[in-house]
Design a protein around this motif. Structure first.
Motif, PDB file in Angstrom:
ATOM      1  N   GLN A  43       4.378  14.837 -11.185  1.00  0.00           N
ATOM      2  CA  GLN A  43       4.642  14.735 -12.723  1.00  0.00           C
ATOM      3  C   GLN A  43       3.703  15.520 -13.593  1.00  0.00           C
ATOM      4  OE1 GLN A  43       4.986  10.746 -14.002  1.00  0.00           O
ATOM      5  NE2 GLN A  43       7.242  10.508 -13.515  1.00  0.00           N
ATOM      6  N   GLU A  44       2.580  15.383 -13.194  1.00  0.00           N
ATOM      7  CA  GLU A  44       1.246  16.042 -13.717  1.00  0.00           C
ATOM      8  C   GLU A  44       1.120  17.587 -12.985  1.00  0.00           C
ATOM      9  OE1 GLU A  44      -2.048  16.614 -15.909  1.00  0.00           O
ATOM     10  OE2 GLU A  44      -0.907  14.997 -15.863  1.00  0.00           O
ATOM     11  N   ILE A  45       1.559  17.831 -11.823  1.00  0.00           N
ATOM     12  CA  ILE A  45       1.909  19.371 -11.547  1.00  0.00           C
ATOM     13  C   ILE A  45       2.904  20.004 -12.348  1.00  0.00           C
ATOM     14  CG2 ILE A  45       2.581  20.567  -9.471  1.00  0.00           C
ATOM     15  CD1 ILE A  45       1.248  18.796  -7.814  1.00  0.00           C
ATOM     16  N   GLU A  46       3.920  19.222 -12.550  1.00  0.00           N
ATOM     17  CA  GLU A  46       5.134  19.819 -13.379  1.00  0.00           C
ATOM     18  C   GLU A  46       4.333  20.118 -14.819  1.00  0.00           C
ATOM     19  OE1 GLU A  46       7.828  21.467 -12.431  1.00  0.00           O
ATOM     20  OE2 GLU A  46       7.193  20.654 -10.356  1.00  0.00           O
ATOM     21  N   ARG A  47       3.758  19.250 -15.298  1.00  0.00           N
ATOM     22  CA  ARG A  47       3.283  19.470 -16.908  1.00  0.00           C
ATOM     23  C   ARG A  47       2.203  20.661 -16.884  1.00  0.00           C
ATOM     24  NH1 ARG A  47       3.409  13.674 -17.218  1.00  0.00           N
ATOM     25  NH2 ARG A  47       1.415  13.237 -16.417  1.00  0.00           N
ATOM     26  N   GLU A  48       1.384  20.722 -15.628  1.00  0.00           N
ATOM     27  CA  GLU A  48       0.603  21.896 -15.643  1.00  0.00           C
ATOM     28  C   GLU A  48       1.580  23.156 -15.536  1.00  0.00           C
ATOM     29  OE1 GLU A  48      -2.848  22.239 -16.093  1.00  0.00           O
ATOM     30  OE2 GLU A  48      -2.643  20.341 -16.763  1.00  0.00           O
ATOM     31  N   ARG A  97       0.806  -1.156   0.182  1.00  0.00           N
ATOM     32  CA  ARG A  97       0.137   0.081   0.060  1.00  0.00           C
ATOM     33  C   ARG A  97       0.758   1.225  -0.019  1.00  0.00           C
ATOM     34  NH1 ARG A  97      -5.040   2.078   0.233  1.00  0.00           N
ATOM     35  NH2 ARG A  97      -5.539   3.557   1.941  1.00  0.00           N
ATOM     36  N   LEU A  98       1.930   1.104   0.975  1.00  0.00           N
ATOM     37  CA  LEU A  98       2.912   2.412   0.757  1.00  0.00           C
ATOM     38  C   LEU A  98       3.413   2.706  -0.414  1.00  0.00           C
ATOM     39  CD1 LEU A  98       4.425   4.720   2.306  1.00  0.00           C
ATOM     40  CD2 LEU A  98       5.873   2.814   3.057  1.00  0.00           C
ATOM     41  N   ASP A  99       3.948   1.673  -1.413  1.00  0.00           N
ATOM     42  CA  ASP A  99       4.398   1.524  -2.697  1.00  0.00           C
ATOM     43  C   ASP A  99       3.487   2.190  -3.507  1.00  0.00           C
ATOM     44  OD1 ASP A  99       6.865   0.565  -1.729  1.00  0.00           O
ATOM     45  OD2 ASP A  99       6.347  -1.531  -2.216  1.00  0.00           O
ATOM     46  N   ASP A 100       2.030   1.721  -3.501  1.00  0.00           N
ATOM     47  CA  ASP A 100       1.187   2.450  -4.155  1.00  0.00           C
ATOM     48  C   ASP A 100       0.995   3.890  -3.993  1.00  0.00           C
ATOM     49  OD1 ASP A 100       0.494  -0.252  -5.259  1.00  0.00           O
ATOM     50  OD2 ASP A 100      -1.021  -0.609  -4.045  1.00  0.00           O
ATOM     51  N   LEU A 101       1.097   4.198  -2.857  1.00  0.00           N
ATOM     52  CA  LEU A 101       0.969   5.574  -2.582  1.00  0.00           C
ATOM     53  C   LEU A 101       2.066   6.464  -2.997  1.00  0.00           C
ATOM     54  CD1 LEU A 101      -0.568   5.482   1.364  1.00  0.00           C
ATOM     55  CD2 LEU A 101      -1.943   6.340  -0.990  1.00  0.00           C
ATOM     56  N   LEU A 102       3.093   5.971  -2.892  1.00  0.00           N
ATOM     57  CA  LEU A 102       4.572   6.752  -3.351  1.00  0.00           C
ATOM     58  C   LEU A 102       4.462   6.730  -4.922  1.00  0.00           C
ATOM     59  CD1 LEU A 102       7.320   5.082  -1.232  1.00  0.00           C
ATOM     60  CD2 LEU A 102       6.420   7.468  -1.115  1.00  0.00           C
ATOM     61  N   GLN A 103       3.890   5.524  -5.658  1.00  0.00           N
ATOM     62  CA  GLN A 103       3.636   5.750  -7.173  1.00  0.00           C
ATOM     63  C   GLN A 103       2.747   6.721  -7.487  1.00  0.00           C
ATOM     64  OE1 GLN A 103       5.221   4.443  -9.338  1.00  0.00           O
ATOM     65  NE2 GLN A 103       4.174   5.434 -11.115  1.00  0.00           N
ATOM     66  N   LEU A 104       1.619   6.846  -6.924  1.00  0.00           N
ATOM     67  CA  LEU A 104       0.509   7.899  -7.008  1.00  0.00           C
ATOM     68  C   LEU A 104       1.235   9.228  -6.923  1.00  0.00           C
ATOM     69  CD1 LEU A 104      -2.711   6.134  -5.348  1.00  0.00           C
ATOM     70  CD2 LEU A 104      -2.212   6.588  -7.897  1.00  0.00           C
ATOM     71  N   ARG A 105       1.788   9.663  -5.931  1.00  0.00           N
ATOM     72  CA  ARG A 105       2.551  10.642  -5.424  1.00  0.00           C
ATOM     73  C   ARG A 105       3.416  11.204  -6.691  1.00  0.00           C
ATOM     74  NH1 ARG A 105       2.297  15.325  -2.142  1.00  0.00           N
ATOM     75  NH2 ARG A 105       4.277  16.407  -2.702  1.00  0.00           N
ATOM     76  N   ARG A 106       4.233  10.014  -7.164  1.00  0.00           N
ATOM     77  CA  ARG A 106       5.244  10.514  -8.216  1.00  0.00           C
ATOM     78  C   ARG A 106       4.257  11.095  -9.541  1.00  0.00           C
ATOM     79  NH1 ARG A 106       8.527   6.465  -5.963  1.00  0.00           N
ATOM     80  NH2 ARG A 106       7.160   4.816  -7.054  1.00  0.00           N
ATOM     81  N   GLN A 107       3.317  10.262  -9.777  1.00  0.00           N
ATOM     82  CA  GLN A 107       2.280  10.649 -10.946  1.00  0.00           C
ATOM     83  C   GLN A 107       1.974  12.066 -10.629  1.00  0.00           C
ATOM     84  OE1 GLN A 107      -0.236   7.357 -11.033  1.00  0.00           O
ATOM     85  NE2 GLN A 107       0.828   5.896 -12.108  1.00  0.00           N
ATOM     86  N   LEU A 108       1.283  12.239  -9.752  1.00  0.00           N
ATOM     87  CA  LEU A 108       0.739  13.582  -9.162  1.00  0.00           C
ATOM     88  C   LEU A 108       1.694  14.632  -9.331  1.00  0.00           C
ATOM     89  CD1 LEU A 108      -1.591  15.450  -8.262  1.00  0.00           C
ATOM     90  CD2 LEU A 108      -0.914  15.040  -6.021  1.00  0.00           C
TER      91      LEU A 108
END
Length: 134
Positions: free
Chosen positions: A16-21, A3-14
């Protein structure tokens, strides 16, 4: 741990999306400034004003509204310096910002007394004129 790995992955994706915006917003701001400069080719005061706003990442409305935060003030002062550098009188510069000529004088002096602001102003001038700095 899964679950922690999943959350960390979601954080990285978020992230990346913030940087694109942020990159997209910066592109839109640059295009808006370029469009305004293109529409006002003959008006140097307007061109330097929009270029200063772009350089400092503030909206022209924010600067013209007289906001006193450091970024808006720096953009306004650099624009004033560029107008003065182009031969505008202090009363002319002040009227561009709906301010007194002494405010324009103070803005120009502030830029001249701050190496970082002076560097920004000369860089903007170089970018707009296409001349190499000596």
């Amino acid at each position: 741990m899964s679950r922690l790995d999943d959350l960390l992955q979601l954080r990285r994706q978020l992230d990346q999306e913030i940087e694109r915006e942020k990159a997209a917003e910066a592109r839109v701001r640059r295009l808006a400034v370029q469009a305004a400069a293109t529409m006002t080719r003959g008006n140097w005061s307007t061109r330097v004003f929009y270029a200063a706003c772009e350089h400092f990442g503030v909206t022209p409305d924010h600067v013209l509204a007289g906001h006193r935060d450091k970024t808006s003030t720096n953009a306004r002062h650099v624009a004033m310096w560029l107008m003065r550098d182009a031969g505008r009188s202090y009363p002319e510069i002040g009227s561009q910002f709906d301010m007194d000529h002494t405010t324009a004088l103070n803005g120009v002096r502030r830029v001249e007394g701050d190496p970082q602001l002076l560097g920004a102003a000369t860089q903007i001038r170089t970018d707009l004129t296409g001349e190499n700095a000596a």
